[in-house]
Motif scaffolding. Structure first.
Motif, mmCIF file in Angstrom:
data_model
loop_
_atom_site.group_PDB
_atom_site.id
_atom_site.type_symbol
_atom_site.label_atom_id
_atom_site.label_comp_id
_atom_site.label_asym_id
_atom_site.label_seq_id
_atom_site.Cartn_x
_atom_site.Cartn_y
_atom_site.Cartn_z
ATOM 1 N N ALA A 64 -8.285 1.196 -5.160
ATOM 2 C CA ALA A 64 -8.437 1.142 -3.704
ATOM 3 C C ALA A 64 -8.077 2.479 -3.062
ATOM 4 C CB ALA A 64 -7.565 0.027 -3.130
ATOM 5 N N LEU A 65 -7.010 3.100 -3.545
ATOM 6 C CA LEU A 65 -6.619 4.400 -3.013
ATOM 7 C C LEU A 65 -7.635 5.467 -3.366
ATOM 8 C CD1 LEU A 65 -2.805 4.189 -3.819
ATOM 9 C CD2 LEU A 65 -3.877 3.973 -1.576
ATOM 10 N N ARG A 66 -8.159 5.397 -4.576
ATOM 11 C CA ARG A 66 -9.175 6.366 -4.992
ATOM 12 C C ARG A 66 -10.422 6.259 -4.119
ATOM 13 N NH1 ARG A 66 -13.678 7.046 -7.741
ATOM 14 N NH2 ARG A 66 -13.973 4.812 -8.088
ATOM 15 N N LEU A 67 -10.738 5.052 -3.683
ATOM 16 C CA LEU A 67 -11.913 4.823 -2.844
ATOM 17 C C LEU A 67 -11.627 5.091 -1.365
ATOM 18 C CD1 LEU A 67 -13.310 1.593 -4.542
ATOM 19 C CD2 LEU A 67 -14.249 3.916 -4.690
ATOM 20 N N ASP A 68 -10.449 5.616 -1.084
ATOM 21 C CA ASP A 68 -10.118 6.069 0.274
ATOM 22 C C ASP A 68 -9.925 4.926 1.261
ATOM 23 O OD1 ASP A 68 -9.453 8.325 1.724
ATOM 24 O OD2 ASP A 68 -11.410 8.471 2.680
ATOM 25 N N MET A 69 -9.459 3.767 0.787
ATOM 26 C CA MET A 69 -9.125 2.703 1.721
ATOM 27 C C MET A 69 -7.897 3.115 2.529
ATOM 28 S SD MET A 69 -9.964 -0.881 -0.177
ATOM 29 C CE MET A 69 -11.597 -1.202 -0.891
ATOM 30 N N ASP A 70 -7.742 2.499 3.683
ATOM 31 C CA ASP A 70 -6.739 2.956 4.640
ATOM 32 C C ASP A 70 -5.347 2.387 4.410
ATOM 33 O OD1 ASP A 70 -8.505 4.526 6.461
ATOM 34 O OD2 ASP A 70 -9.500 2.587 6.627
ATOM 35 N N GLY A 71 -5.240 1.333 3.612
ATOM 36 C CA GLY A 71 -3.923 0.767 3.406
ATOM 37 C C GLY A 71 -3.925 -0.366 2.406
ATOM 38 N N LEU A 72 -2.723 -0.888 2.143
ATOM 39 C CA LEU A 72 -2.530 -2.008 1.226
ATOM 40 C C LEU A 72 -1.861 -3.145 1.981
ATOM 41 C CD1 LEU A 72 -1.147 -0.104 -1.912
ATOM 42 C CD2 LEU A 72 -3.506 -0.876 -1.522
ATOM 43 N N PHE A 73 -2.342 -4.349 1.735
ATOM 44 C CA PHE A 73 -1.814 -5.571 2.323
ATOM 45 C C PHE A 73 -1.364 -6.409 1.133
ATOM 46 C CE2 PHE A 73 -2.263 -9.801 4.268
ATOM 47 C CZ PHE A 73 -1.766 -9.597 5.540
ATOM 48 N N ILE A 74 -0.068 -6.380 0.827
ATOM 49 C CA ILE A 74 0.379 -6.820 -0.496
ATOM 50 C C ILE A 74 1.566 -7.784 -0.382
ATOM 51 C CG2 ILE A 74 1.916 -4.823 -0.776
ATOM 52 C CD1 ILE A 74 0.958 -4.757 -3.753
ATOM 53 N N GLU A 75 1.640 -8.700 -1.339
ATOM 54 C CA GLU A 75 2.678 -9.724 -1.297
ATOM 55 C C GLU A 75 3.929 -9.295 -2.061
ATOM 56 O OE1 GLU A 75 -0.128 -13.661 -0.680
ATOM 57 O OE2 GLU A 75 0.935 -13.411 -2.591
ATOM 58 N N SER A 76 5.081 -9.609 -1.465
ATOM 59 C CA SER A 76 6.368 -9.304 -2.077
ATOM 60 C C SER A 76 7.360 -10.406 -1.722
ATOM 61 C CB SER A 76 6.883 -7.946 -1.581
ATOM 62 O OG SER A 76 8.152 -7.651 -2.124
ATOM 63 N N HIS A 77 8.146 -10.812 -2.709
ATOM 64 C CA HIS A 77 9.077 -11.936 -2.558
ATOM 65 C C HIS A 77 10.398 -11.540 -3.211
ATOM 66 C CE1 HIS A 77 10.797 -15.961 -3.079
ATOM 67 N NE2 HIS A 77 9.811 -16.504 -2.384
ATOM 68 N N CYS A 78 11.500 -11.916 -2.585
ATOM 69 C CA CYS A 78 12.807 -11.534 -3.128
ATOM 70 C C CYS A 78 13.064 -12.163 -4.496
ATOM 71 C CB CYS A 78 13.919 -11.922 -2.157
ATOM 72 S SG CYS A 78 14.010 -13.696 -1.781
ATOM 73 N N CYS A 79 12.417 -13.297 -4.783
ATOM 74 C CA CYS A 79 12.613 -13.981 -6.072
ATOM 75 C C CYS A 79 11.302 -14.681 -6.446
ATOM 76 C CB CYS A 79 13.759 -14.979 -5.956
ATOM 77 S SG CYS A 79 14.358 -15.585 -7.532
ATOM 78 N N PRO A 80 10.306 -13.938 -6.927
ATOM 79 C CA PRO A 80 8.965 -14.496 -7.128
ATOM 80 C C PRO A 80 8.911 -15.715 -8.043
ATOM 81 C CG PRO A 80 8.936 -12.108 -7.345
ATOM 82 C CD PRO A 80 10.366 -12.515 -7.264
#
Length: 320
Positions: free
Chosen positions: A259-275
């Motif tokens: 995604a970064l290589r394709l020049d997208m503007d950002g990441l919308f990503i999931e994060s959890h304190c205890c997945p």
């Protein structure tokens, strides 16, 4: 003689005869239309995001947080961990449109009060998903900074239109995911309906598409379809949601890098304190610490400057 990285053509061109070093610097950066576009995009289009990151000296935006807001303790533990690695925009679902009945469907309105507390106590922006006009009204009442519309809602022109009417006349930023099916016309139609109400800040999120054979991914990436949407709406920031594309933590790095290589503007990503104990999408969420490590491996670094100065900082810092 001043050498300019000519990113549009892939060549390197030189310009001679500049009268002074100061004029040379201005010519070096503003003669390249790509730099001017990056400056415009980050100062005017993406300024609602408080934190700015650089990848290969290009500004990108990061929105991160749990798939579901499960409890006040879980939300704050995750938010503090994310703030520690520089994230300033927290995402968290309080209404969860699940495929099957009797699964965890979110905490509902109490979660909005917890998101408000994150705003006040941690000075973070907060984002949540809305799938109905009623949900949009309630989220706006609680002052949620950013709303996103999910893939299951984007497939319905009727629902998009009803949500758009609730948003009419407001200035809350909206992020629109692609529909679950690989149909660019549905996605395009949803964008048009939101633009027709003069929405001031609209972004796109690509989260992959559901097809019969999407192994090894949860949703097939089809990143070329996201890039086609970027061509159709060049003024709209495009984010990648690697969590829903991958469905597994072990695949996240590769999709983020692409995604970064394709020049997208950002990441919308999931994060959890205890997945491992997450009530939804446990397999695709990273701890804040693991997310920070992945950013390091991707070469993403935080820039600690006022958001309105970042366009100029990028122009100065980027190297050929």
């Amino acid at each position: 003689m001043y050498e300019i990285p000519w990113f549009l053509s892939g060549e390197r061109k030189t310009f001679e005869g500049i009268a002074s070093p100061e004029l040379g610097i201005l010519w070096k950066y503003f003669s390249n239309i790509r730099y001017f576009y990056i400056f415009y995009r980050n100062v005017f289009l993406l300024q609602n995001f408080e934190a700015m990151f650089l990848w290969n000296e290009k500004a990108i935006q990061i929105v991160a947080g749990p798939c579901s807001v499960e409890s006040e303790e879980q939300l704050f533990a995750t938010a503090r961990g994310l703030k520690k690695i520089g994230i300033q925009t927290l995402r968290g679902g309080i209404w969860k449109p699940r495929s099957r009945a009797h699964h965890f469907e979110g905490v509902g309105e109490p979660g909005l009060r917890w998101l408000q507390q994150v705003q006040q106590e941690l000075s973070m922006q907060v984002a949540t998903e809305v799938a109905t006009p009623r949900q949009a009204e309630v989220a706006l009442k609680y002052g949620i900074d950013i709303l996103w519309i999910g893939a299951r809602t984007t497939v319905s022109p009727f629902m998009i239109q009803e949500i758009a009417e609730v948003l009419r006349g407001g200035d809350t930023p909206v992020m629109l995911k692609n529909p679950v099916c690989p149909d660019l016309e549905l996605w395009t139609g949803a964008v048009e309906r939101l633009l027709d109400i003069d929405l001031k800040q609209l972004s796109l999120i690509h989260r992959g598409f559901s097809v019969l054979d999407d192994a090894p991914y949860r949703n097939i990436p089809c990143l070329e379809m996201a890039l086609e949407m970027k061509k159709r709406f060049p003024g709209l920031p495009l984010f990648c949601d690697p969590s829903h594309i991958c469905g597994k933590r072990g695949l996240l790095y590769g999709i983020c890098a692409e995604a970064l290589r394709l020049d997208m503007d950002g990441l919308f990503i999931e994060s959890h304190c205890c997945p491992e104990v997450a009530l939804s999408d446990a397999a695709q969420q990273l701890t804040p610490e693991a997310l920070g490590k992945m950013f390091e491996n991707l070469g993403i670094r935080q820039v600690e400057n006022n958001k309105l100065h970042l366009g100029c900082e990028i122009l100065i810092q980027r190297k050929g």
